[in-house]
Design a protein around this motif. Structure first.
Motif, mmCIF file in Angstrom:
data_model
loop_
_atom_site.group_PDB
_atom_site.id
_atom_site.type_symbol
_atom_site.label_atom_id
_atom_site.label_comp_id
_atom_site.label_asym_id
_atom_site.label_seq_id
_atom_site.Cartn_x
_atom_site.Cartn_y
_atom_site.Cartn_z
ATOM 1 N N ALA A 183 15.872 75.634 26.041
ATOM 2 C CA ALA A 183 14.558 76.260 26.160
ATOM 3 C C ALA A 183 14.533 77.629 25.472
ATOM 4 C CB ALA A 183 14.179 76.403 27.631
ATOM 5 N N GLY B 211 11.516 71.450 27.230
ATOM 6 C CA GLY B 211 10.743 71.453 25.997
ATOM 7 C C GLY B 211 11.099 70.398 24.981
ATOM 8 N N ASN C 249 6.423 65.957 31.453
ATOM 9 C CA ASN C 249 6.603 66.081 30.009
ATOM 10 C C ASN C 249 7.473 64.930 29.521
ATOM 11 O OD1 ASN C 249 5.270 68.612 30.175
ATOM 12 N ND2 ASN C 249 7.181 69.558 30.815
#
Length: 321
Positions: free
Chosen positions: A214, A292, A4
């Protein structure tokens, strides 16, 4: 490294150039660093905000100047304190910067603190009751977003009343200037979660651990879905404060001296950092990416930000390409 890979941004030293009490003759250091970030292919540059509590260059004026020195990077505030301002004048300034920059403005914004004499004095200097700043902040965000399209906008609230006001220029970005609202796990305030979900276009967080970050993302997304908002287009931003030196004790000493001058206190202790080697910092960034983060902002807590920026761009940024 995380699959990510987040976009990367750098906070520019608009306060750092004043930290030693010297009056700079110009802002060239800030401009040079922004150009260096753009040339390296990063996503964004960011500036902070304060009036008198933590003196610095005014953020929106600075971003307007940076728009003329750059052509691609997004120009952000991390974070703007809208409650210190009048919303119509602020909305006009923001739309002007967005126009000058070709639609590159992004606003990270927070309520702002009133936890010490300097912060309380800042609100007094602006003529704002610090006890009412949270609701004032929310109204200002709603007004600024409402004025952005350049169409008549009305608002009736506790702090502001607008009757079919049209503000031009309109925002250049087709979906309006995005607002990332400060939302922190450590604050443990449901009002932050609700506000970010209802009126924000994403969140910006500081000082949370990766696991806490998160959790905040999950809470905001769940609440946004309750409001019927599209969570796939929201941007989650985390802001790290680091010092890059393979000598960890030297990194810590430099960062702590810098932070004490910046805030007058080491307000978050071990929640800052890391202060140390390249891989230590890169690994921490990767942890936030896994949690994230769509974008990571790096603030260099050092009196020599140009040198550490070179290290960051040459040795860390490529790991996230």
């Amino acid at each position: 490294m995380s699959e990510n890979n987040p976009k990367l941004g750098v906070l520019l030293p608009t306060r750092g150039i004043l930290l030693r009490g010297e009056q700079p003759s110009n802002a060239d250091r800030v401009f040079r660093m922004a150009v260096r970030v753009e040339e390296a292919g990063l996503d964004s540059v960011w500036v902070g905000d304060s009036l008198v509590a933590k003196p610095r260059l005014e953020p929106l004026a600075t971003l307007g100047a940076l728009a003329a020195h750059t052509s691609r990077v997004r120009l952000g505030t991390a974070v703007l304190l809208p409650a210190l301002r009048h919303p119509v004048l602020m909305a006009q300034t923001m739309a002007t910067v967005d126009l000058i920059s070709g639609g590159r403005l992004i606003i990270g914004a927070g309520v702002g603190g009133a936890f010490n004499d300097e912060q309380r004095g800042e609100w007094d200097a602006a003529g704002v009751d610090p006890k009412r700043r949270a609701r004032r902040f929310e109204e200002i965000v709603e007004i600024a977003k409402g004025l952005g399209p350049g169409q008549p906008h009305s608002h009736e609230g506790r702090h502001f009343s607008l009757d079919s006001v049209t503000m031009l220029p309109a925002a250049t970005q087709s979906d309006g200037i995005p607002w990332l609202l400060a939302t922190h796990h450590r604050a443990r305030q449901q009002a932050q979660i609700d506000r970010a979900a209802r009126v924000g276009d994403g969140i910006i967080a500081i000082s949370d651990t990766p696991a806490e970050f998160a959790e905040v993302i999950a809470q905001v997304d769940a609440k946004a879905e309750e409001y019927g908002r599209d969570t796939t287009r929201r941007e989650n931003v985390f802001y790290l404060t680091v010092n890059l030196d393979e000598d960890e004790s030297a990194a810590k000493a430099d960062a702590e001296d810098w932070l004490m001058r910046y805030y007058g206190a080491n307000i978050w202790g071990t929640r800052w950092g890391p202060f140390g080697g390249v891989q230590q910092v890169a690994d921490r960034m990767a942890a936030y990416a896994e949690s994230g983060a769509d974008t990571l902002i790096v603030r260099l807590a050092t009196f020599d930000p140009e040198r550490q920026l070179d290290v960051f761009l040459d040795r860390i940024a490529p790991q996230f390409a």
